[in-house]
Scaffold this motif. Structure first.
Motif, PDB file in Angstrom:
ATOM      1  N   GLY A  90     -60.069  12.122   8.129  1.00  0.00           N
ATOM      2  CA  GLY A  90     -59.359  12.143   9.776  1.00  0.00           C
ATOM      3  C   GLY A  90     -59.103  10.427  10.022  1.00  0.00           C
ATOM      4  N   GLN A  91     -58.932   9.775   9.085  1.00  0.00           N
ATOM      5  CA  GLN A  91     -58.825   8.293   9.389  1.00  0.00           C
ATOM      6  C   GLN A  91     -57.444   8.002   8.844  1.00  0.00           C
ATOM      7  N   ASP A  92     -56.849   7.058   9.990  1.00  0.00           N
ATOM      8  CA  ASP A  92     -55.533   6.540   9.781  1.00  0.00           C
ATOM      9  C   ASP A  92     -55.441   5.349   8.706  1.00  0.00           C
ATOM     10  N   SER A 146     -67.502   2.375   6.324  1.00  0.00           N
ATOM     11  CA  SER A 146     -67.389   3.676   6.972  1.00  0.00           C
ATOM     12  C   SER A 146     -66.304   3.516   7.883  1.00  0.00           C
ATOM     13  N   THR A 147     -65.535   4.764   7.352  1.00  0.00           N
ATOM     14  CA  THR A 147     -64.634   5.041   8.607  1.00  0.00           C
ATOM     15  C   THR A 147     -65.059   6.030   9.716  1.00  0.00           C
ATOM     16  N   GLY A 148     -64.264   6.335  10.766  1.00  0.00           N
ATOM     17  CA  GLY A 148     -65.034   7.330  11.804  1.00  0.00           C
ATOM     18  C   GLY A 148     -66.020   6.706  12.610  1.00  0.00           C
ATOM     19  N   GLY A 149     -66.750   7.368  13.476  1.00  0.00           N
ATOM     20  CA  GLY A 149     -67.882   6.903  14.391  1.00  0.00           C
ATOM     21  C   GLY A 149     -68.863   7.802  14.750  1.00  0.00           C
ATOM     22  N   THR A 173     -64.902  12.001  13.394  1.00  0.00           N
ATOM     23  CA  THR A 173     -63.781  11.168  12.776  1.00  0.00           C
ATOM     24  C   THR A 173     -62.890  10.266  13.823  1.00  0.00           C
ATOM     25  N   GLU A 174     -62.211   9.442  13.276  1.00  0.00           N
ATOM     26  CA  GLU A 174     -61.227   8.984  14.342  1.00  0.00           C
ATOM     27  C   GLU A 174     -60.452   9.695  15.094  1.00  0.00           C
TER      28      GLU A 174
END
Length: 340
Positions: A332-334, A241-244, A264-265
């Protein structure tokens, strides 16, 4: 004892007494080739498609998230995903989840009862399989992805679920459809699942809104999951999973627990910049983290970036898991620096 032996003993004592791990920091690097997939979700369709188009060369498969159930137990496909086929010749999957939408718009998430109802008998399992195949054909997808959660503690239901995977695999083959089964980390994996489908284990939410601060995954957690899934079929993958997440722990509410929310990142980066926070990378997870204060409240933030994703992908690939799903597009992840 000579000087060389004394030096080695001293170095060993310092390592043990400092509590440092002998392992190198978790990092991305060379690894066997992997295939990458991701999800476009109904509530964020436009941003998901935009991000897919910006990074189209990265993906080997996309899943439409998600079909669920209505109050009567019929499969329901969200209108936001109608007629959606991303550009490119990659496989398109339809994800089925066990959420149930009741009258008035209320949703029962991860409804174990609807799964128990659908899988209760051999006849009901067959009807459910046929309904899934019919929906997949109607929406002109290439594969089916089943994501039924919060069912792993019911052993009798899990036995019926295993029978369902065998039945679904046979019917999907006849209909020229691929099958992927998503498993939560807590799901038993030493059961007689069908050998045909691909099995993808969710390797995230180690820390989150259910816990105190920490990364969504780390080395120990990923390696534990990789060991646990050894009994699955050869076709298996990992989902990251991306983000945090952000955790509040103020002087006023510290004992009760403050606000906790997934971010999101990009949101994490903006918070760090706004509060001039010192961002550090955790060596055991490759995740980034920082703290800041605002008024009487203090906050902890942990999140992943492309270096985090690459580290997790590398660890999985080196253990023979060469399909990776990244949750999700449009969050919103690169993704530009993620490597296959």
């Amino acid at each position: 004892m000579n000087h060389a032996v004394l030096a080695l003993a001293a170095a060993g004592f310092l390592l043990l007494s400092s509590g440092c791990s002998a392992e190198k920091p978790l990092a991305g690097g060379s690894h066997p080739p992997v295939t990458l997939s991701s999800w476009v979700v109904s509530w964020d369709r436009d941003r998901g498609i935009k991000e897919y188009e910006e990074t189209a060369g990265l993906w080997d498969g996309i899943s439409l998230f998600a079909a669920d159930f209505d109050e009567k137990g019929n499969l329901h496909f969200p209108k936001e995903l109608e007629n959606l086929r991303p550009k490119g010749q990659i496989p398109l999957y339809l994800t089925i989840v066990n959420d149930r939408i009741l009258s008035g718009g209320k949703t029962v998430e991860k409804d174990r009862e609807i799964v128990a109802e659908k899988l209760k008998t051999e006849e009901s399992r067959y009807r459910h399989v046929k309904d899934i195949i019919a929906l997949a054909k109607e929406k002109q997808v290439d594969g089916i992805e089943v994501d039924y959660e919060k069912i792993g503690q019911d052993r009798e239901l899990m036995n019926r679920f295993c029978d369902f995977t065998r039945m679904l695999d046979l019917e999907a083959r006849a209909a020229h459809l691929k099958v992927r089964i998503i498993l939560e980390p807590s799901m038993p994996m030493d059961l007689p699942y069908s050998e045909g489908p691909e099995y993808v284990v969710m390797m995230y939410n180690l820390y989150g809104t259910h816990s105190g601060p920490g990364p969504k995954a780390d080395r120990k957690f990923i390696e534990k999951m990789l060991k646990k899934m050894e009994s699955l079929s050869r076709r298996k993958g990992a989902a990251f999973s991306t983000g945090g997440c952000l955790w509040q722990d103020s002087h006023l509410f510290g004992l009760l627990g403050g606000k906790k929310k997934y971010i999101t990142e990009n949101e994490a980066i903006r918070l760090a910049e706004a509060h001039h926070a010192a961002v550090e990378r955790d060596p055991e997870s490759a995740a980034l983290h920082f703290s800041y204060k605002e008024g009487v409240s203090s906050y902890d933030v942990w999140y992943g970036d492309k270096e985090t994703m690459n580290a997790w992908i590398t660890l999985a690939a080196k253990h023979g898991v060469t399909h990776v799903g990244l949750w999700r597009l449009g969050a919103g992840q690169d993704m530009g620096g993620v490597r296959k």
